[in-house]
Design an enzyme around this catalytic site. Structure first.
Site, PDB file in Angstrom:
ATOM      1  N   SER A  89       0.846  -1.191   0.000  1.00 11.57           N
ATOM      2  CA  SER A  89       0.000   0.000   0.000  1.00 11.57           C
ATOM      3  C   SER A  89       0.879   1.236   0.000  1.00 11.57           C
ATOM      4  O   SER A  89       1.644   1.462   0.942  1.00 11.57           O
ATOM      5  CB  SER A  89      -0.901   0.007   1.238  1.00 11.57           C
TER       6      SER A  89
ATOM      7  N   ASP B 160      -4.872   3.636  -1.790  1.00 16.40           N
ATOM      8  CA  ASP B 160      -5.937   3.917  -0.824  1.00 16.40           C
ATOM      9  C   ASP B 160      -6.444   5.343  -0.976  1.00 16.40           C
ATOM     10  O   ASP B 160      -5.760   6.297  -0.620  1.00 16.40           O
ATOM     11  CB  ASP B 160      -5.388   3.771   0.607  1.00 16.40           C
TER      12      ASP B 160
ATOM     13  N   GLY C  45      -3.185   4.086   8.166  1.00 17.95           N
ATOM     14  CA  GLY C  45      -2.233   2.985   8.143  1.00 17.95           C
ATOM     15  C   GLY C  45      -1.757   2.671   9.555  1.00 17.95           C
ATOM     16  O   GLY C  45      -2.090   3.384  10.513  1.00 17.95           O
TER      17      GLY C  45
ATOM     18  N   MET D  34     -11.618  -6.191   5.411  1.00 10.78           N
ATOM     19  CA  MET D  34     -10.819  -5.243   6.203  1.00 10.78           C
ATOM     20  C   MET D  34     -10.502  -5.859   7.565  1.00 10.78           C
ATOM     21  O   MET D  34     -11.381  -6.395   8.242  1.00 10.78           O
ATOM     22  CB  MET D  34     -11.586  -3.938   6.433  1.00 10.78           C
TER      23      MET D  34
ATOM     24  N   MET E 201     -12.244   4.481  -0.463  1.00 12.14           N
ATOM     25  CA  MET E 201     -12.923   4.730   0.810  1.00 12.14           C
ATOM     26  C   MET E 201     -13.637   6.065   0.679  1.00 12.14           C
ATOM     27  O   MET E 201     -13.306   7.058   1.335  1.00 12.14           O
ATOM     28  CB  MET E 201     -11.888   4.737   1.942  1.00 12.14           C
TER      29      MET E 201
ATOM     30  N   ASP F 133      -6.707  -6.551   4.375  1.00 13.71           N
ATOM     31  CA  ASP F 133      -6.087  -5.221   4.420  1.00 13.71           C
ATOM     32  C   ASP F 133      -6.169  -4.656   5.836  1.00 13.71           C
ATOM     33  O   ASP F 133      -7.262  -4.466   6.367  1.00 13.71           O
ATOM     34  CB  ASP F 133      -6.839  -4.319   3.424  1.00 13.71           C
TER      35      ASP F 133
ATOM     36  N   MET G  20      -9.115   8.173   0.153  1.00 14.80           N
ATOM     37  CA  MET G  20      -9.995   8.509   1.286  1.00 14.80           C
ATOM     38  C   MET G  20     -10.547   9.915   1.117  1.00 14.80           C
ATOM     39  O   MET G  20      -9.810  10.829   0.750  1.00 14.80           O
ATOM     40  CB  MET G  20      -9.198   8.456   2.591  1.00 14.80           C
TER      41      MET G  20
ATOM     42  N   HIS H  85      -1.359  -1.284  -4.165  1.00 15.56           N
ATOM     43  CA  HIS H  85      -2.629  -0.928  -3.522  1.00 15.56           C
ATOM     44  C   HIS H  85      -2.670   0.580  -3.293  1.00 15.56           C
ATOM     45  O   HIS H  85      -1.764   1.151  -2.685  1.00 15.56           O
ATOM     46  CB  HIS H  85      -2.730  -1.692  -2.205  1.00 15.56           C
TER      47      HIS H  85
ATOM     48  N   HIS I  51      -8.463   1.104  -3.858  1.00 10.60           N
ATOM     49  CA  HIS I  51      -9.397   0.874  -2.751  1.00 10.60           C
ATOM     50  C   HIS I  51     -10.064   2.213  -2.445  1.00 10.60           C
ATOM     51  O   HIS I  51      -9.448   3.108  -1.881  1.00 10.60           O
ATOM     52  CB  HIS I  51      -8.589   0.336  -1.556  1.00 10.60           C
TER      53      HIS I  51
HETATM   54  C1  DX5 Z   1      -6.477   1.482   5.725  1.00 15.84           C
HETATM   55  C2  DX5 Z   1      -6.037   1.169   4.316  1.00 15.84           C
HETATM   56  C3  DX5 Z   1      -4.901   0.228   4.239  1.00 15.84           C
HETATM   57  C4  DX5 Z   1      -3.628   0.712   4.847  1.00 15.84           C
HETATM   58  C5  DX5 Z   1      -2.970  -0.482   5.462  1.00 15.84           C
HETATM   59  O1  DX5 Z   1      -7.598   2.276   5.687  1.00 15.84           O
HETATM   60  O2  DX5 Z   1      -7.107   0.599   3.590  1.00 15.84           O
HETATM   61  O3  DX5 Z   1      -4.679  -0.234   2.913  1.00 15.84           O
HETATM   62  O4  DX5 Z   1      -2.756   1.320   3.937  1.00 15.84           O
HETATM   63  O5  DX5 Z   1      -1.898  -0.055   6.223  1.00 15.84           O
HETATM   64  P1  DX5 Z   1      -1.146  -1.054   7.223  1.00 15.84           P
HETATM   65  O6  DX5 Z   1      -0.670  -2.214   6.430  1.00 15.84           O
HETATM   66  O7  DX5 Z   1      -0.056  -0.194   7.766  1.00 15.84           O
HETATM   67  O8  DX5 Z   1      -2.152  -1.454   8.273  1.00 15.84           O
HETATM   68 ZN    ZN Z   2      -6.613  -0.312   1.599  1.00 16.35          ZN
END
Ligand code: DX5
Ligand code: ZN
Length: 220
Positions: free
Chosen positions: A8, A33, A144, A137, A68, A175, A35, A31, A66
Protein backbone atom coordinates in the site's frame (compact mmCIF):
# COMPACT_ATOMS: atom_id res chain seq x y z
CA UNK A 1 -1.31 -20.85 -5.85
CA UNK A 2 1.31 -18.66 -4.17
CA UNK A 3 -0.15 -15.69 -2.35
CA UNK A 4 0.14 -12.31 -4.08
CA UNK A 5 1.39 -9.20 -2.32
CA UNK A 6 -0.09 -5.72 -2.55
CA UNK A 7 2.10 -3.00 -1.01
CA UNK A 8 0.00 0.00 0.00
CA UNK A 9 1.57 3.24 -1.14
CA UNK A 10 -0.23 5.04 1.70
CA UNK A 11 2.78 4.19 3.86
CA UNK A 12 5.44 5.37 1.45
CA UNK A 13 7.48 8.57 1.36
CA UNK A 14 5.59 10.74 -1.13
CA UNK A 15 8.61 12.95 -1.79
CA UNK A 16 10.07 9.86 -3.48
CA UNK A 17 6.96 8.19 -4.89
CA UNK A 18 8.66 6.92 -8.05
CA UNK A 19 11.48 5.26 -6.11
CA UNK A 20 9.10 3.84 -3.52
CA UNK A 21 7.02 2.23 -6.28
CA UNK A 22 10.14 0.97 -8.08
CA UNK A 23 11.32 -0.69 -4.87
CA UNK A 24 8.30 -2.99 -4.97
CA UNK A 25 8.18 -3.77 -8.70
CA UNK A 26 8.25 -7.47 -7.98
CA UNK A 27 4.94 -7.29 -6.08
CA UNK A 28 1.96 -8.48 -8.10
CA UNK A 29 -0.28 -5.60 -6.98
CA UNK A 30 0.07 -1.96 -5.99
CA UNK A 31 -2.63 -0.93 -3.52
CA UNK A 32 -3.84 2.67 -3.77
CA UNK A 33 -5.94 3.92 -0.82
CA UNK A 34 -8.25 6.80 -1.67
CA UNK A 35 -10.00 8.51 1.29
CA UNK A 36 -12.52 11.33 1.13
CA UNK A 37 -12.75 12.57 4.71
CA UNK A 38 -16.43 11.54 4.80
CA UNK A 39 -16.62 7.78 4.52
CA UNK A 40 -13.50 7.64 6.67
CA UNK A 41 -12.15 10.31 9.03
CA UNK A 42 -9.10 11.02 6.92
CA UNK A 43 -8.17 12.37 3.49
CA UNK A 44 -5.33 10.62 1.68
CA UNK A 45 -4.87 11.50 -2.02
CA UNK A 46 -6.64 11.13 -5.31
CA UNK A 47 -6.31 11.02 -9.07
CA UNK A 48 -2.87 12.64 -9.66
CA UNK A 49 -1.17 10.26 -7.23
CA UNK A 50 -2.92 7.30 -8.85
CA UNK A 51 -1.75 8.46 -12.30
CA UNK A 52 1.82 8.91 -11.04
CA UNK A 53 1.76 5.47 -9.43
CA UNK A 54 0.59 3.97 -12.72
CA UNK A 55 3.50 5.61 -14.54
CA UNK A 56 6.02 4.35 -11.98
CA UNK A 57 4.63 0.80 -11.81
CA UNK A 58 6.20 -2.19 -13.52
CA UNK A 59 4.46 -3.41 -16.69
CA UNK A 60 1.86 -5.92 -15.67
CA UNK A 61 1.58 -4.81 -12.06
CA UNK A 62 -2.08 -4.59 -11.09
CA UNK A 63 -3.06 -1.12 -9.90
CA UNK A 64 -5.57 -1.92 -7.21
CA UNK A 65 -7.62 1.09 -6.11
CA UNK A 66 -9.40 0.87 -2.75
CA UNK A 67 -12.04 3.60 -2.70
CA UNK A 68 -12.92 4.73 0.81
CA UNK A 69 -15.35 7.34 -0.49
CA UNK A 70 -19.09 7.94 -0.22
CA UNK A 71 -21.09 7.14 -3.35
CA UNK A 72 -18.11 5.87 -5.29
CA UNK A 73 -20.21 5.77 -8.48
CA UNK A 74 -19.51 9.50 -8.88
CA UNK A 75 -15.81 8.91 -9.53
CA UNK A 76 -15.44 5.43 -11.05
CA UNK A 77 -14.83 6.71 -14.60
CA UNK A 78 -12.17 9.14 -13.35
CA UNK A 79 -10.28 6.44 -11.48
CA UNK A 80 -10.44 4.08 -14.44
CA UNK A 81 -9.12 6.84 -16.73
CA UNK A 82 -6.29 7.64 -14.30
CA UNK A 83 -4.97 4.09 -14.48
CA UNK A 84 -6.84 1.72 -12.18
CA UNK A 85 -6.89 -1.94 -13.24
CA UNK A 86 -9.07 -2.96 -10.34
CA UNK A 87 -11.49 -0.81 -8.34
CA UNK A 88 -12.87 -1.88 -4.98
CA UNK A 89 -15.92 -0.22 -3.40
CA UNK A 90 -17.26 -0.48 0.15
CA UNK A 91 -20.64 -2.15 0.65
CA UNK A 92 -21.34 0.58 3.26
CA UNK A 93 -20.65 3.45 0.85
CA UNK A 94 -23.31 2.91 -1.80
CA UNK A 95 -27.00 2.08 -1.82
CA UNK A 96 -26.53 0.58 -5.29
CA UNK A 97 -23.81 -1.99 -5.05
CA UNK A 98 -24.75 -3.96 -8.17
CA UNK A 99 -24.82 -0.78 -10.19
CA UNK A 100 -21.36 0.20 -8.99
CA UNK A 101 -19.99 -3.23 -9.91
CA UNK A 102 -21.59 -3.06 -13.35
CA UNK A 103 -20.12 0.39 -13.89
CA UNK A 104 -16.62 -0.82 -12.95
CA UNK A 105 -16.90 -3.71 -15.39
CA UNK A 106 -18.24 -1.36 -18.05
CA UNK A 107 -15.07 0.70 -17.65
CA UNK A 108 -12.97 -2.38 -18.37
CA UNK A 109 -11.70 -2.83 -14.80
CA UNK A 110 -11.84 -5.66 -12.32
CA UNK A 111 -14.49 -5.07 -9.69
CA UNK A 112 -13.97 -5.58 -5.97
CA UNK A 113 -16.17 -5.26 -2.90
CA UNK A 114 -14.96 -4.58 0.61
CA UNK A 115 -16.52 -4.46 4.06
CA UNK A 116 -15.54 -2.92 7.36
CA UNK A 117 -14.77 -5.19 10.31
CA UNK A 118 -18.15 -4.39 11.91
CA UNK A 119 -20.29 -5.07 8.84
CA UNK A 120 -22.14 -8.36 8.56
CA UNK A 121 -20.55 -10.67 6.00
CA UNK A 122 -24.01 -11.50 4.67
CA UNK A 123 -24.09 -8.10 2.92
CA UNK A 124 -21.61 -9.54 0.44
CA UNK A 125 -23.59 -12.54 -0.61
CA UNK A 126 -25.92 -10.93 -3.16
CA UNK A 127 -22.94 -9.72 -5.21
CA UNK A 128 -20.42 -12.45 -4.60
CA UNK A 129 -20.98 -14.28 -7.86
CA UNK A 130 -20.24 -11.23 -10.00
CA UNK A 131 -17.07 -9.81 -8.45
CA UNK A 132 -13.41 -10.32 -9.21
CA UNK A 133 -12.14 -9.50 -5.73
CA UNK A 134 -13.41 -9.52 -2.16
CA UNK A 135 -11.55 -7.46 0.41
CA UNK A 136 -11.92 -8.22 4.10
CA UNK A 137 -10.82 -5.24 6.20
CA UNK A 138 -8.84 -6.23 9.26
CA UNK A 139 -8.80 -2.68 10.67
CA UNK A 140 -11.36 0.10 10.49
CA UNK A 141 -10.33 1.92 7.35
CA UNK A 142 -8.90 5.42 7.42
CA UNK A 143 -5.33 5.08 8.63
CA UNK A 144 -2.23 2.99 8.14
CA UNK A 145 -0.30 1.25 10.91
CA UNK A 146 -3.29 0.17 12.99
CA UNK A 147 -3.51 -3.06 14.91
CA UNK A 148 -4.89 -6.17 13.19
CA UNK A 149 -8.37 -7.15 14.46
CA UNK A 150 -8.15 -10.90 15.16
CA UNK A 151 -11.76 -11.72 14.22
CA UNK A 152 -10.82 -10.93 10.61
CA UNK A 153 -9.17 -14.34 10.40
CA UNK A 154 -12.48 -16.14 10.85
CA UNK A 155 -14.15 -13.77 8.38
CA UNK A 156 -11.54 -14.65 5.75
CA UNK A 157 -12.20 -18.33 6.38
CA UNK A 158 -15.95 -17.86 5.95
CA UNK A 159 -15.64 -15.89 2.71
CA UNK A 160 -13.15 -18.45 1.37
CA UNK A 161 -15.77 -21.14 1.98
CA UNK A 162 -18.44 -19.13 0.15
CA UNK A 163 -16.19 -18.45 -2.85
CA UNK A 164 -15.22 -22.09 -3.09
CA UNK A 165 -18.87 -23.17 -2.89
CA UNK A 166 -19.66 -20.89 -5.82
CA UNK A 167 -16.63 -22.08 -7.77
CA UNK A 168 -15.54 -18.44 -7.89
CA UNK A 169 -12.01 -17.54 -8.94
CA UNK A 170 -12.27 -14.12 -7.25
CA UNK A 171 -9.25 -12.99 -5.28
CA UNK A 172 -9.66 -12.79 -1.52
CA UNK A 173 -7.74 -9.85 -0.11
CA UNK A 174 -7.03 -8.79 3.48
CA UNK A 175 -6.09 -5.22 4.42
CA UNK A 176 -4.93 -3.69 7.67
CA UNK A 177 -2.27 -4.64 10.17
CA UNK A 178 -0.87 -7.37 7.94
CA UNK A 179 2.78 -8.28 8.45
CA UNK A 180 5.22 -11.14 8.91
CA UNK A 181 3.57 -12.13 12.19
CA UNK A 182 0.16 -12.96 10.74
CA UNK A 183 0.66 -13.35 6.97
CA UNK A 184 0.89 -17.13 6.94
CA UNK A 185 -2.18 -17.58 9.13
CA UNK A 186 -4.17 -15.37 6.72
CA UNK A 187 -3.05 -17.46 3.78
CA UNK A 188 -3.96 -20.61 5.68
CA UNK A 189 -7.43 -19.12 6.24
CA UNK A 190 -7.83 -18.66 2.49
CA UNK A 191 -6.51 -15.21 1.59
CA UNK A 192 -4.97 -14.97 -1.89
CA UNK A 193 -3.75 -11.33 -1.78
CA UNK A 194 -2.19 -9.60 1.23
CA UNK A 195 -2.26 -5.80 1.42
CA UNK A 196 0.53 -4.35 3.53
CA UNK A 197 1.51 -0.73 4.12
CA UNK A 198 3.65 -0.11 7.16
CA UNK A 199 5.10 -3.62 7.26
CA UNK A 200 6.43 -3.15 3.71
CA UNK A 201 7.47 0.51 3.81
CA UNK A 202 9.07 0.14 7.23
CA UNK A 203 12.23 1.73 8.50
CA UNK A 204 14.46 0.13 5.87
CA UNK A 205 12.43 0.63 2.70
CA UNK A 206 9.96 -1.21 0.49
CA UNK A 207 12.27 -3.82 -1.01
CA UNK A 208 13.44 -5.02 2.42
CA UNK A 209 9.89 -4.99 3.76
CA UNK A 210 8.63 -7.04 0.85
CA UNK A 211 11.44 -9.56 1.33
CA UNK A 212 10.57 -9.89 5.03
CA UNK A 213 6.94 -10.49 4.19
CA UNK A 214 7.80 -13.15 1.60
CA UNK A 215 10.24 -14.78 4.01
CA UNK A 216 7.44 -15.10 6.57
CA UNK A 217 5.56 -17.05 3.91
CA UNK A 218 8.47 -19.37 3.26
CA UNK A 219 8.92 -17.86 -0.22
CA UNK A 220 12.06 -15.74 0.11
C1 DX5 B 1 -6.48 1.48 5.73
C2 DX5 B 1 -6.04 1.17 4.32
C3 DX5 B 1 -4.90 0.23 4.24
C4 DX5 B 1 -3.63 0.71 4.85
C5 DX5 B 1 -2.97 -0.48 5.46
O1 DX5 B 1 -7.60 2.28 5.69
O2 DX5 B 1 -7.11 0.60 3.59
O3 DX5 B 1 -4.68 -0.23 2.91
O4 DX5 B 1 -2.76 1.32 3.94
O5 DX5 B 1 -1.90 -0.05 6.22
P1 DX5 B 1 -1.15 -1.05 7.22
O6 DX5 B 1 -0.67 -2.21 6.43
O7 DX5 B 1 -0.06 -0.19 7.77
O8 DX5 B 1 -2.15 -1.45 8.27
ZN1 ZN C 1 -6.61 -0.31 1.60
Amino acid sequence: MPVKLAPSILACDFTRLGDEVSAVHEAEYLHVDVMDGMFVPNISFGLPILAATRRAAAPGQIIDVHLMIQQPERYLADFAAAGADSITVHVEATAHLHRAIQMIHGLGCRAGVVLNPGTALETLRPVLQGVDLVLVMSVNPGFGAQQFIPSALERVRTVRGWLDELGSAAELQVDGGVGPGNAQSLVDAGASVLVAGSSVYGADGGAAGLTRLRASLGEA
